[in-house]
Scaffold this motif. Sequence first.
Motif, short mmCIF file in Angstrom:
data_model
loop_
_atom_site.label_atom_id
_atom_site.label_comp_id
_atom_site.label_asym_id
_atom_site.label_seq_id
_atom_site.Cartn_x
_atom_site.Cartn_y
_atom_site.Cartn_z
N LYS A 100 0.85 -1.19 0.00
CA LYS A 100 0.00 0.00 0.00
C LYS A 100 0.88 1.24 0.00
O LYS A 100 1.78 1.37 0.83
CB LYS A 100 -0.88 -0.03 1.24
N THR B 23 2.25 4.59 0.99
CA THR B 23 2.07 5.49 2.14
C THR B 23 3.17 6.54 2.10
O THR B 23 4.24 6.33 1.53
CB THR B 23 2.19 4.73 3.48
N GLN C 215 -5.15 -0.45 -9.97
CA GLN C 215 -6.16 -1.51 -9.85
C GLN C 215 -6.21 -2.33 -11.14
O GLN C 215 -6.35 -3.54 -11.11
CB GLN C 215 -7.54 -0.90 -9.59
N GLY D 52 -5.40 -2.90 2.86
CA GLY D 52 -5.90 -2.68 1.50
C GLY D 52 -6.59 -3.88 0.88
O GLY D 52 -6.69 -3.97 -0.34
N LYS D 53 -7.10 -4.78 1.71
CA LYS D 53 -7.77 -5.98 1.18
C LYS D 53 -9.07 -5.61 0.48
O LYS D 53 -9.31 -6.02 -0.65
CB LYS D 53 -8.07 -6.97 2.33
N TYR E 221 -10.00 -2.69 -0.54
CA TYR E 221 -9.66 -1.84 -1.69
C TYR E 221 -9.30 -2.72 -2.89
O TYR E 221 -9.72 -2.46 -4.02
CB TYR E 221 -8.50 -0.91 -1.33
N THR E 222 -8.52 -3.75 -2.65
CA THR E 222 -8.09 -4.63 -3.74
C THR E 222 -9.26 -5.44 -4.30
O THR E 222 -9.41 -5.54 -5.52
CB THR E 222 -6.96 -5.57 -3.26
N THR F 228 -12.91 1.28 -4.72
CA THR F 228 -13.77 2.35 -4.22
C THR F 228 -14.87 2.59 -5.24
O THR F 228 -14.66 2.43 -6.44
CB THR F 228 -12.96 3.66 -4.00
N HIS G 90 -10.94 3.06 -9.93
CA HIS G 90 -10.49 2.41 -8.70
C HIS G 90 -11.32 1.18 -8.32
O HIS G 90 -11.22 0.70 -7.20
CB HIS G 90 -10.46 3.41 -7.54
#
Length: 326
Positions: free
Chosen positions: A16, A18, A68, A100-101, A103-104, A108, A114
């Motif tokens: 992820k 950051t 993504q 980020g599970k 998210y993956t 979003t 995304h």
Amino acid sequence: RMDLVRKRVHTFVRVKPTADFAQDMVKFGPDNKRIEICLKKDAKKEAMNSRQTSWSFKMDGVLHNTSQEQVYETVAKKLVSEALIGYNGTIMCYGQTGAGKTYTMMGTTADYKHRGIIPRAIQQVFKATAQSIDPLITIRISYLEIYNETLFDLLSTVTSDGSSAMQMTIVDCPEGVYVKGLSIHTVSFEEDALSLLFEGESKRVIAEHALNKHSSRSHCIFTIYIESRFRFFSDVKCVNSKINLIDLAGSERLSKSGSEGQLLKEATYINKSLSFLEQVVTALADPKRDHISFRQSKLTYVLKDSLGKSCASQQPLTVPSSKVIT
Ligand code: ADP
Ligand code: MG
């Protein structure tokens, strides 16, 4: 790759992005198939001489600063196309809460770019369906949640007044593993599948948690069932396969998350089922192992015919695969 008939589990690590990424402690191998983790000097001092201060992990790929779309291309596209020709496949995300599970897997909803693996897999399946005249493909969908070793139907059409709370059970029969009592919905359009996905997503068990206020405390398995009925050019009448897309519960350590009471109970169930999953994945990677105990947890039992060497359904044509994203 072990060999052509036997499938294996592929592992990818997604990092992820950051602002304070620990560049000096985490290094990626030149081929992007290795991660080295090295503790800094002061941390080393603390750890004393007796403790290990560096680790090296090998995997199928590191996904760092990866969109993504690239994630989908790398881990899902082939598995979905293999499912369309009869192989069961599983993609699951493992990691700490906040890693980020979701998210993956989900992505979003605000930005189409995304969207995650599940909506993209739905799209790929429906694109293939639209182009196919023979076989005639029927798509079905289910959304199962495993919370504290209890099964819940996220797409249950019966009202939640308790009376309908039919006990679901996992059944293992020659045709494969299925969950008795789980609703399976036939979907004709991509949009219908997506709205079921979002409907189910809104029902997930979510708890306040020190690490992430929307921490998910359950494993969620979104399954796409593909039934291909041949009318003309085949001796085979019907081929069935399924794709399991799994957002696993967070893997945090009990001490770190400061859990107590109900949360502690949940964390205990989560850790137990994740360690059974680890055992199964490790056993699958070992070509000498012939017996693997899938029945130890609901999660591994449900996935029995979709992980590792057992995942080919009736008509194996090429190499099927399962993927783990950590
Ligand atoms: P988990 O499901 O593992 O608990 P989430 O998927 O909810 O974690 O991610 C936590 C937060 O980080 C979310 O706000 C998510 O949008 C963001 N996030 C996670 N991975 C990425 C990424 N690769 N790029 C951008 N934002 C991300
Ligand atoms: Mg999540």
